[in-house]
Structure formats: structure tokens, C-alpha cells
Design a protein around this motif. Structure first.
Motif, mmCIF file in Angstrom:
data_model
loop_
_atom_site.group_PDB
_atom_site.id
_atom_site.type_symbol
_atom_site.label_atom_id
_atom_site.label_comp_id
_atom_site.label_asym_id
_atom_site.label_seq_id
_atom_site.Cartn_x
_atom_site.Cartn_y
_atom_site.Cartn_z
ATOM 1 N N ASN A 1 0.834 -1.200 0.000
ATOM 2 C CA ASN A 1 0.000 0.000 0.000
ATOM 3 C C ASN A 1 0.871 1.253 0.000
ATOM 4 O O ASN A 1 0.551 2.245 -0.658
ATOM 5 C CB ASN A 1 -0.958 -0.008 1.197
ATOM 6 N N ARG A 2 1.990 1.209 0.711
ATOM 7 C CA ARG A 2 2.929 2.346 0.648
ATOM 8 C C ARG A 2 3.458 2.508 -0.768
ATOM 9 O O ARG A 2 3.574 3.627 -1.284
ATOM 10 C CB ARG A 2 4.078 2.147 1.646
ATOM 11 N N ASP A 3 3.764 1.372 -1.425
ATOM 12 C CA ASP A 3 4.269 1.424 -2.798
ATOM 13 C C ASP A 3 3.218 1.990 -3.765
ATOM 14 O O ASP A 3 3.560 2.528 -4.818
ATOM 15 C CB ASP A 3 4.676 0.021 -3.278
ATOM 16 N N SER A 4 1.936 1.842 -3.423
ATOM 17 C CA SER A 4 0.866 2.340 -4.284
ATOM 18 C C SER A 4 0.584 3.826 -4.047
ATOM 19 O O SER A 4 -0.334 4.371 -4.656
ATOM 20 C CB SER A 4 -0.416 1.547 -4.046
ATOM 21 N N TYR A 5 1.386 4.445 -3.190
ATOM 22 C CA TYR A 5 1.120 5.831 -2.780
ATOM 23 C C TYR A 5 -0.302 5.947 -2.231
ATOM 24 O O TYR A 5 -1.002 6.914 -2.448
ATOM 25 C CB TYR A 5 1.379 6.807 -3.935
ATOM 26 N N TYR A 6 -0.644 4.899 -1.462
ATOM 27 C CA TYR A 6 -1.960 4.816 -0.805
ATOM 28 C C TYR A 6 -3.082 5.128 -1.788
ATOM 29 O O TYR A 6 -3.907 6.017 -1.577
ATOM 30 C CB TYR A 6 -2.014 5.735 0.410
ATOM 31 N N SER A 7 -3.110 4.353 -2.874
ATOM 32 C CA SER A 7 -4.107 4.531 -3.935
ATOM 33 C C SER A 7 -4.688 3.181 -4.314
ATOM 34 O O SER A 7 -4.003 2.150 -4.259
ATOM 35 C CB SER A 7 -3.464 5.157 -5.183
ATOM 36 N N THR A 8 -5.954 3.204 -4.741
ATOM 37 C CA THR A 8 -6.580 1.976 -5.223
ATOM 38 C C THR A 8 -7.587 2.328 -6.315
ATOM 39 O O THR A 8 -7.678 3.476 -6.749
ATOM 40 C CB THR A 8 -7.236 1.189 -4.067
ATOM 41 N N VAL A 9 -8.349 1.340 -6.755
ATOM 42 C CA VAL A 9 -9.292 1.527 -7.858
ATOM 43 C C VAL A 9 -10.453 2.424 -7.441
ATOM 44 O O VAL A 9 -10.725 2.599 -6.242
ATOM 45 C CB VAL A 9 -9.840 0.173 -8.358
ATOM 46 N N HIS A 10 -11.147 3.003 -8.423
ATOM 47 C CA HIS A 10 -12.367 3.765 -8.120
ATOM 48 C C HIS A 10 -13.605 3.086 -8.696
ATOM 49 O O HIS A 10 -14.723 3.532 -8.475
ATOM 50 C CB HIS A 10 -12.263 5.200 -8.626
ATOM 51 N N GLY A 11 -13.410 2.005 -9.425
ATOM 52 C CA GLY A 11 -14.512 1.252 -10.009
ATOM 53 C C GLY A 11 -13.964 0.017 -10.680
ATOM 54 O O GLY A 11 -12.809 -0.378 -10.453
ATOM 55 N N ALA A 12 -14.785 -0.587 -11.538
ATOM 56 C CA ALA A 12 -14.358 -1.818 -12.202
ATOM 57 C C ALA A 12 -13.467 -1.547 -13.405
ATOM 58 O O ALA A 12 -12.622 -2.370 -13.756
ATOM 59 C CB ALA A 12 -15.587 -2.619 -12.641
ATOM 60 N N GLY A 13 -13.641 -0.382 -14.051
ATOM 61 C CA GLY A 13 -12.827 -0.038 -15.219
ATOM 62 C C GLY A 13 -13.474 -0.493 -16.509
ATOM 63 O O GLY A 13 -13.911 -1.646 -16.642
ATOM 64 N N ARG A 14 -13.521 0.408 -17.474
ATOM 65 C CA ARG A 14 -14.153 0.094 -18.757
ATOM 66 C C ARG A 14 -13.278 -0.840 -19.594
ATOM 67 O O ARG A 14 -12.049 -0.726 -19.575
ATOM 68 C CB ARG A 14 -14.411 1.379 -19.554
ATOM 69 N N VAL A 15 -13.930 -1.715 -20.339
ATOM 70 C CA VAL A 15 -13.230 -2.544 -21.326
ATOM 71 C C VAL A 15 -13.771 -2.275 -22.725
ATOM 72 O O VAL A 15 -13.297 -2.833 -23.699
ATOM 73 C CB VAL A 15 -13.358 -4.044 -21.003
ATOM 74 N N MET A 16 -14.785 -1.403 -22.823
ATOM 75 C CA MET A 16 -15.388 -1.077 -24.105
ATOM 76 C C MET A 16 -15.763 0.402 -24.075
ATOM 77 O O MET A 16 -16.334 0.879 -23.100
ATOM 78 C CB MET A 16 -16.643 -1.934 -24.331
ATOM 79 N N SER A 17 -15.417 1.119 -25.131
ATOM 80 C CA SER A 17 -15.742 2.541 -25.179
ATOM 81 C C SER A 17 -17.249 2.737 -25.328
ATOM 82 O O SER A 17 -17.990 1.817 -25.692
ATOM 83 C CB SER A 17 -15.024 3.221 -26.347
ATOM 84 N N ARG A 18 -17.683 3.967 -25.071
ATOM 85 C CA ARG A 18 -19.110 4.275 -25.199
ATOM 86 C C ARG A 18 -19.591 4.046 -26.633
ATOM 87 O O ARG A 18 -20.666 3.486 -26.866
ATOM 88 C CB ARG A 18 -19.375 5.722 -24.782
ATOM 89 N N THR A 19 -18.798 4.477 -27.607
ATOM 90 C CA THR A 19 -19.192 4.324 -29.008
ATOM 91 C C THR A 19 -19.207 2.860 -29.418
ATOM 92 O O THR A 19 -20.104 2.418 -30.147
ATOM 93 C CB THR A 19 -18.255 5.130 -29.919
ATOM 94 N N GLN A 20 -18.222 2.088 -28.958
ATOM 95 C CA GLN A 20 -18.225 0.651 -29.241
ATOM 96 C C GLN A 20 -19.502 -0.003 -28.734
ATOM 97 O O GLN A 20 -20.120 -0.820 -29.418
ATOM 98 C CB GLN A 20 -17.026 -0.027 -28.562
#
Length: 408
Positions: free
Chosen positions: A306-325
């Protein structure tokens, strides 16, 4: 360690080449201490979404992005989900009518707030009276509205306890967007309220020295936009609590798309998180999945990773397809789409099978366009602990064909 280092960038999860390329570009410009990608990373404007860049004495308005202070709030109510399930259709109808969703929408019930007396409004006055007055009016008009894109109001059941939770996700609305575009305009020698030319996705980050005049003005404006986003999420949660006739006995409120002054490894830094959640030891966070997936309440661990991550994590699941796709290309004259990979029927079936009462939303926000949340959480298992797992039972978003200029 569950991350890998690629050309100096610390990467959690499976590397997305376009986002990694953006992170490498960020790492090569300015006084960069470290660049990182969370497991939900994907391509964004200049700095990738799910990207974290720590600077020495610099701040990046393009890194923070257009939706300053966008974030998530969740509250646990004093009700059981079984109390509302028989009335869920009517409740979701009332939420859709009462809460204002969509681009450019003003709140039908103007909200007075101490925020409008905040001394940091002087940052806008220093730019110009017209700029100050225009943005303050916009902020007043839109406080408590949700916007479109991936912004939502949800009802959840916690399967482990049966309790009803309420959650939302949105940011600083047109006020934050015009703040970001205004400072990007100033950085390019344009008028604050001028038309932005449409910057390229892969351009290097725009940087201000924090001790410069522009850097100081932007930092103050960013903080004000962040407080504004919090005020809006608080207001909407109160609205929904009133609709369901509940009180909150526990809350989690956090944000991303922001720059924090933090100390890491004994060094003072400015940490710019775009679509990344702070996760300091003991810090709580609400991380949303898609409308067909779980959401979670997490707590940061006190670990080396967690120190190595600069105390950061995900904010959601993350897109795998654009809106237009997903939804196809929109013809705004005829209001029709063509070429999308996800049909409305596919989306409705998936949401119905997951047991969700849906209001609004288009196929560009369907479950098919996101990773599974558990996959990205697993990549950060050494940095965060999952405290509560929440399953959506009601999801309310802007209508399917709302124009969404807010890319971040």
C-alpha cells in the motif's frame, strides 16, 4: 508484490497498452516522483483513468481532469432491503422524478449553501469579475444535480445483513468542467472562458508549479470544486433518504479526480489521482461496480505494497469497451445510433437477471462494458480490505441518449 514495474510505471492488474503509454508520457514530463496505474486503468484525457502521478511541487489540471472532485458516497440506512422491495418500482420512479439527472440541468429546487460564501471564490475573482459571476451562478443553479455518463444513484442490499444502503457517484458538474477548461485555456494563452480547441487524448500533461500564481489559483479553485462536489452528493443522499423514509447510521464518502498534498517516503508530494481512490491505512472508501455487479466498502491496509501504491486503489471496475463501441455512433440530428455492439435488449435482460430495477441509462453503461469488480479488487488484495459487499437492487441514471462531454 502483486504489481509490476514497466518502464518505471508501477502497474496493478493486466496492463492496457494505451493507458500504459499515457502513463509513460506523464512520467517523462515535469518533476515526477512516481507514476502508477491501478487495476481498473484505461485510457483518459492526457493522464489515464486509474492513473496516479506524484509530483514534486507541481500540479496538473489535465491530470485532475474535467470532473474535479468526482466521487462516491454510500450510507447504510436503518431499514432492511425487504422493507422497500415491495415498493421498489414506485420508489425508483420517485427518485427519477425528484433527482435531476443529465447534462446542463439546473436544480428545480435551488439550494442555498455556506459554500457560496467560501473565501476561495476569490481565486475566480482574481481571474475576472465576469468569470467569477458566471461560474458562481452556474454552481448555484446545478448544486444537487447528478449529470450523465457513469453517474448514478443506487439502492443496495447488503446480502450478509439484509440492510438497505444508498449510494451515489458524481462530481462538480458544469462548474468543475468550466474550471478545468478555464485553467487549461489560461495555460495555453487563451481567455479563461474561451472555447477550448479540443485537446488530444495523448498529449503531455499540462503542469503548473504550485508556488506560481496560476498554480496557486488552480489549487484553490480545485479545492472549492471538490467541496462543491461533496455538497452535491450530500444533498442527493438526503433526498433519497427522504424518499425511502430512512435515516443513515453509517456513511462513507470519498473522491477521485483531485490533487492531494501528501508525504510519501519522507518527501512532500502532490499526488494527482484520476479515477483512483485514496487508501491510506484505516481510510474507508466506497467503490462502485456496474449496474450488474457488486459494489464494496473498503479500508486501506498498513502494508508495504500500500505504501508502494502511494496509498491509492481503484475507483470502479474499469471500462473494457468505449461508449461508441457499446452503444454505436450517435447522429444528433436524427437522435439515432448505429453500429453498437450491445443491444438494449441484451442490456435489459442482463439487468433483469441480476435483479435490478433500472431507470435511465444507455447500453454504454451496461454491465458488458466493464470489468468484473472482483477482478480488480483481487489485484489490490494486499492494499485494501473489503468490509461490506453491496448488491444493487435499484439503479437510476440519466437517459440513454444524454450527450456526455465529461470524459473523466
Amino acid at each position: 508484490m502483486t504489481y509490476q514495474t514497466i518502464d518505471g510505471v508501477r502497474v496493478w492488474g493486466k496492463p492496457d497498452e494505451s493507458a500504459l503509454s499515457q502513463a509513460k508520457t506523464c512520467a517523462l514530463h515535469g518533476h515526477v516522483v512516481q507514476a502508477l496505474l491501478m487495476a481498473d486503468h484505461h485510457k483518459g484525457y492526457s493522464q489515464p483513468i486509474g492513473g496516479v502521478v506524484a509530483y514534486d511541487g507541481q500540479i496538473s489540471p489535465s491530470g485532475v481532469g474535467y470532473d474535479i472532485g468526482c466521487g462516491n458516497k454510500a450510507v447504510r440506512t436503518n431499514l432492511m432491503a425487504s422493507d422497500v422491495l415491495p415498493h421498489l418500482t414506485g420508489i425508483m420512479d420517485r427518485i427519477a422524478r425528484k433527482v435531476s439527472f443529465g447534462i446542463g440541468r439546473a436544480n428545480s429546487e435551488p439550494v442555498d449553501h455556506e459554500l457560496f460564501d467560501d473565501p476561495d471564490w476569490s481565486a475566480y475573482a482574481a481571474i475576472g469579475r465576469q468569470e467569477h459571476d458566471k461560474l458562481k451562478k452556474l454552481a448555484r443553479d446545478q448544486l444537487g444535480t447528478v449529470g450523465s455518463g457513469n453517474h448514478y444513484v443506487d439502492l443496495f442490499v447488503e446480502p450478509a445483513t439484509g440492510r438497505l444502503w444508498i449510494g451515489n457517484h458524481f462530481g462538480s458538474r458544469g462548474f468543475g468542467h468550466k474550471t478545468a477548461s478555464g485553467f487549461l485555456n489560461l495555460a495555453a494563452g487563451r481567455e479563461f472562458l474561451g472555447n477550448a480547441p479540443g485537446e488530444k487524448m495523448d498529449q503531455p500533461p499540462v503542469l503548473f508549479d504550485l508556488d506560481s500564481e496560476l498554480g496557486d489559483l488552480y489549487y484553490r479553485a480545485m479545492k472549492l470544486a471538490g467541496r462543491y462536489a461533496y455538497a452535491g452528493r450530500d444533498y442527493v443522499i438526503r433526498q433519497v433518504l427522504s424518499i425511502v423514509g430512512a435515516e443513515a447510521d453509517f456513511e462513507v464518502h470519498n473522491h477521485h479526480n483531485y490533487a492531494w498534498r501528501e508525504t510519501h517516503g519522507g518527501k512532500d508530494t502532490i499526488v494527482v489521482r484520476k479515477g483512483a481512490t485514496p487508501s491510506a491505512p484505516g481510510q474507508l472508501g466506497f467503490i462502485g461496480g456496474s449496474m450488474g455487479d457488486i459494489s464494496v466498502i473498503v479500508r486501506g491496509k498498513d502494508t508495504a505494497e500500500n505504501r508502494d501504491s502511494y496509498y491509492s486503489t481503484v475507483h470502479g471496475a474499469g471500462r473494457v469497451m468505449s461508449r461508441t463501441q457499446a452503444a454505436g455512433k450517435m447522429n444528433w440530428k436524427t437522435r439515432t445510433r448505429s453500429g453498437g455492439q450491445i443491444s438494449p435488449e441484451q442490456m435489459k435482460r442482463a439487468v433483469r437477471e441480476f435483479g435490478v430495477e433500472l431507470r435511465g441509462a444507455g447500453t454504454d453503461e451496461s454491465p458488458f462494458v466493464y470489468r468484473r469488480l472482483q477482478e480488480v479488487l483481487d489485484a489490490h488484495a494486499e492494499t485494501i480490505q473489503v468490509l461490506h459487499v453491496l448488491k444493487p437492487i435499484g439503479v437510476c441514471m440519466a437517459g440513454a441518449d444524454e450527450f456526455d462531454p465529461y470524459k473523466d
